[in-house]
Design an enzyme around this catalytic site. Structure first.
Site, PDB file in Angstrom:
ATOM      1  N   CYS A   1     -53.127  -9.165 -69.616  1.00 29.69           N
ATOM      2  CA  CYS A   1     -52.795  -9.490 -67.464  1.00 29.69           C
ATOM      3  C   CYS A   1     -51.861 -10.610 -67.513  1.00 29.69           C
ATOM      4  O   CYS A   1     -50.384 -10.100 -67.290  1.00 29.69           O
ATOM      5  CB  CYS A   1     -53.517 -10.756 -67.052  1.00 29.69           C
ATOM      6  SG  CYS A   1     -55.004  -9.690 -66.943  1.00 29.69           S
TER       7      CYS A   1
ATOM      8  N   CYS B   1     -47.498  -8.639 -67.230  1.00 33.70           N
ATOM      9  CA  CYS B   1     -47.100  -8.265 -65.938  1.00 33.70           C
ATOM     10  C   CYS B   1     -47.059 -10.023 -65.113  1.00 33.70           C
ATOM     11  O   CYS B   1     -46.135 -10.076 -64.264  1.00 33.70           O
ATOM     12  CB  CYS B   1     -47.583  -7.691 -64.575  1.00 33.70           C
ATOM     13  SG  CYS B   1     -47.873  -6.019 -66.203  1.00 33.70           S
TER      14      CYS B   1
ATOM     15  N   HIS C   1     -37.781   1.715 -64.000  1.00 29.79           N
ATOM     16  CA  HIS C   1     -38.212   1.637 -65.321  1.00 29.79           C
ATOM     17  C   HIS C   1     -37.616   2.901 -66.368  1.00 29.79           C
ATOM     18  O   HIS C   1     -38.167   3.842 -66.384  1.00 29.79           O
ATOM     19  CB  HIS C   1     -40.124   2.057 -65.597  1.00 29.79           C
ATOM     20  CG  HIS C   1     -40.531   1.374 -67.132  1.00 29.79           C
ATOM     21  ND1 HIS C   1     -40.912   2.260 -67.892  1.00 29.79           N
ATOM     22  CD2 HIS C   1     -40.978  -0.277 -66.693  1.00 29.79           C
ATOM     23  CE1 HIS C   1     -40.666   1.619 -69.290  1.00 29.79           C
ATOM     24  NE2 HIS C   1     -41.345   0.025 -68.531  1.00 29.79           N
TER      25      HIS C   1
END
Ligand code: DHE
Length: 548
Positions: A48, A51, A371
């Site tokens: 986690c 991000c 991205h």
């Protein structure tokens, strides 16, 4: 459930004239045993934090501080973790990555305050620093018969290793132990030293001149990290290395021969726009300038690009450029003068002039979450030199003009939008000798899409809506089990082959598929029991010379 989702009302006290929160357990805190808490901490760190941030202030992912999570409540969070969201949150429950109990545990965990991990300064770095082979004991010339320039350094994500693969014979020359889930490989300017950095912030420095190339120095630069780079400016070749950390938010300049940590700089400070304090501005991409003795350091949460002048590290001069928040990855244009980098959660690409150390432009990419990886530099039939990025959140590819001299009307503007296979794209790739642009989509939920690659012919970009060819890479790899994801194309040195990773679960077969760039036909499949979860691939020459 009900108890835990009660509105979050911190108990306050005063410190002098200042109102502060009372630390410790709060009314309505969910019940967690110490062993659950420890387990949840580990899962949070591994899955986690990348991000959402260690302190959970949010970046690519949403903020998960208790004021937010308690507002949403336990049930909502549990569903969100289980099913994910189209905006990019993975479906941890239904994918089988987390069990139902683990999802329940994580939902309770994020209702609590985030624990702040310890700092990591010079004493900790020095304690972790090891020189296995001193510079004077290393070879003075290359001792092996490897074609180092055409070697690929391949991340074996879940085994904590890299594989060194010969670009001509596809032979795995060596598999080396590294930190946990190596993120990137970078090469010193001379091409001799290979640097890799794990998510656990461990840097390995590998000497490619040894008879059997191996780690000659290592160091930990924090608890979590993603980036490493070396000094490339003339006169400073192989002199310094730099590593950027997510936690603690800082970067360190190290000796290029030994990794001795020399100067640590915290990146904590004010956001560029609102000018409010951010406790966790993480270091994302770092780039060694070819125009000046400078490192460009992307500071994600404050939205600043630091141009760190390494010509005198005792009197460090930093040009701090206000850019845009949530800076992530990026690369140079074909002239290597301009750095183009994504402010991903803001849907923008920032352009920096590395010659003038100045901001050139901030461009809207009109897609969701650009991205680029390092992006792709190509000659457009209509608009001349352009740089491309795909998007995490949709199927669009943005082409941005990069030629202010020859094509001033197009420079630093989005000149065209292409439509690829679908959302969940991470990387685009081409090569100066190639007539193709490759676009992956590894995070797309549809297995057929995540298992394929879209290829545009550059000549077709003159069309209004260019068509693309689909290469069924997973099918070509002949892997039936699992949902392997096809990720990150990388060219060989000659630029006539592109390699893709077929990234499967840790206990299933993975592969690397080699495509002939001229014919778009399958050329070779590399399979080997040692090839566990291959992801990033870095051709030594292309990486050190910034060819992409
Ligand atoms: Fe990456 C580059 C951060 C997830 C594979 N990744 C980068 C860079 C950053 C970054 C800051 C640029 C480094 C540079 O150039 O100095 N990546 C992150 C994350 O924070 C994120 C989103 C979540 C996490 O928890 O790590 C993340 N990245 C991934 C993956 O899941 C990928 C697909 C597989 C893996 O190996 O973990 C992945 N990232 C890569 C690759 C590059 C990269 C292959 C380098 C591309 C290049 O061509 O240079």
């Amino acid at each position: 459930g009900d108890d835990a989702s009660a509105a979050y009302q911190p108990s306050m006290t005063t410190l002098g004239q200042i109102q502060v929160e009372i630390p410790g357990r709060k009314p309505g805190d969910p019940v967690m045993t110490p062993s659950e808490y420890q387990k949840a901490n580990t899962i949070y760190f591994e899955r986690c934090a990348g991000c959402h941030g260690v302190l959970r202030k949010g970046a690519t992912g949403k903020a998960l501080t208790p004021d937010v999570t308690r507002e949403n409540g336990f049930e909502y969070i549990k569903d969100f973790i289980t099913y994910g969201s189209p905006a990019g949150m993975p479906n941890w429950g239904t994918s089988g990555d987390l069990t139902e109990d683990e999802v329940d545990m994580m939902a309770r965990y994020i209702l609590l305050d985030a624990p702040a991990p310890p700092e990591f300064g010079m004493p900790e770095m020095k304690a972790s620093w090891k020189v296995h082979v001193a510079p004077e004991d290393r070879p003075t010339e290359k001792m092996n018969d490897w074609d180092i320039d055409n070697l690929f350094s391949v991340t074996l994500r879940d085994s904590g290793e890299i594989a060194l693969i010969d670009g001509a014979s596809y032979e795995i020359k060596s598999v080396l132990k590294t930190g946990y889930a190596v993120h990137i490989s970078r090469i010193s300017a001379s091409g001799r030293y290979l640097f890799v950095i794990g998510r656990d912030a461990k840097v390995n420095m590998i000497d490619l001149w040894m008879e059997n190339p191996d780690t000659v120095a290592e160091i930990k630069v924090g608890a979590e990290a993603r980036s490493v780079e070396t000094s490339k400016f003339k006169g400073y070749e192989d002199k310094y290395a730099i590593a950027g950390a997510y936690w603690p938010p800082q970067f360190v300049i190290m000796d290029g021969d030994t990794l001795e940590p020399l100067r640590i700089k915290s990146t904590r400070g004010m956001t560029y726009d609102e000018q409010t304090y951010h406790p966790e501005p993480r270091v994302a991409a770092i780039l060694g300038s070819h125009y000046k003795p400078e490192f460009l350091v992307n500071v994600k949460e404050t939205g600043k690009i630091l141009m760190v002048d390494y010509s005198d590290i005792e009197a460090l001069k930093i040009t701090e450029i206000n850019a845009e928040r949530f800076l992530h990855d990026g690369g140079l244009d074909s002239t290597q003068r301009y750095f183009l980098t994504a402010a991903n959660a803001r849907g923008k690409v920032v352009v920096i002039d590395t010659k003038e150390s100045s901001l050139v432009s901030v461009i809207e990419t009109e897609g969701q979450t650009p991205h680029p990886g390092r992006g792709a530099n190509l000659i457009h039939p209509t608009y001349g030199p352009v740089w491309a990025t795909s998007h995490l959140g949709d199927d669009t590819i943005a082409l941005i003009g990069t030629d202010p001299e020859g094509h001033p009307d197009q420079a630093w503007k989005m000149v065209q939008q292409l439509y690829g296979l679908g959302g969940g794209s991470l990387f685009v790739k081409t090569h100066p000798t190639s007539e193709h642009l490759y676009v992956d989509a590894p995070l797309n939920p549809d297995a057929e899409v995540s298992g394929s690659v879209a290829v545009f012919k550059l000549a077709d970009l003159a069309d209004e809506e260019p068509e693309f060819t689909v290469l069924p890479i997973v099918e070509w790899a002949g892997i039936a089990e699992g949902q392997p994801r096809v990720v990150q194309g990388e060219f060989n040195k000659a630029g006539n082959e592109i390699w893709f990773s077929v990234w499967n679960a840790k206990d299933l077969e993975s592969a690397i598929v080699v495509i002939d760039d001229k014919t778009l036909e399958l050329k070779h499949v590399i399979k080997d029991p040692r090839l566990i979860t291959p992801t990033g691939k870095f051709n030594v020459y292309n990486t050190r010379a910034d060819v992409y």
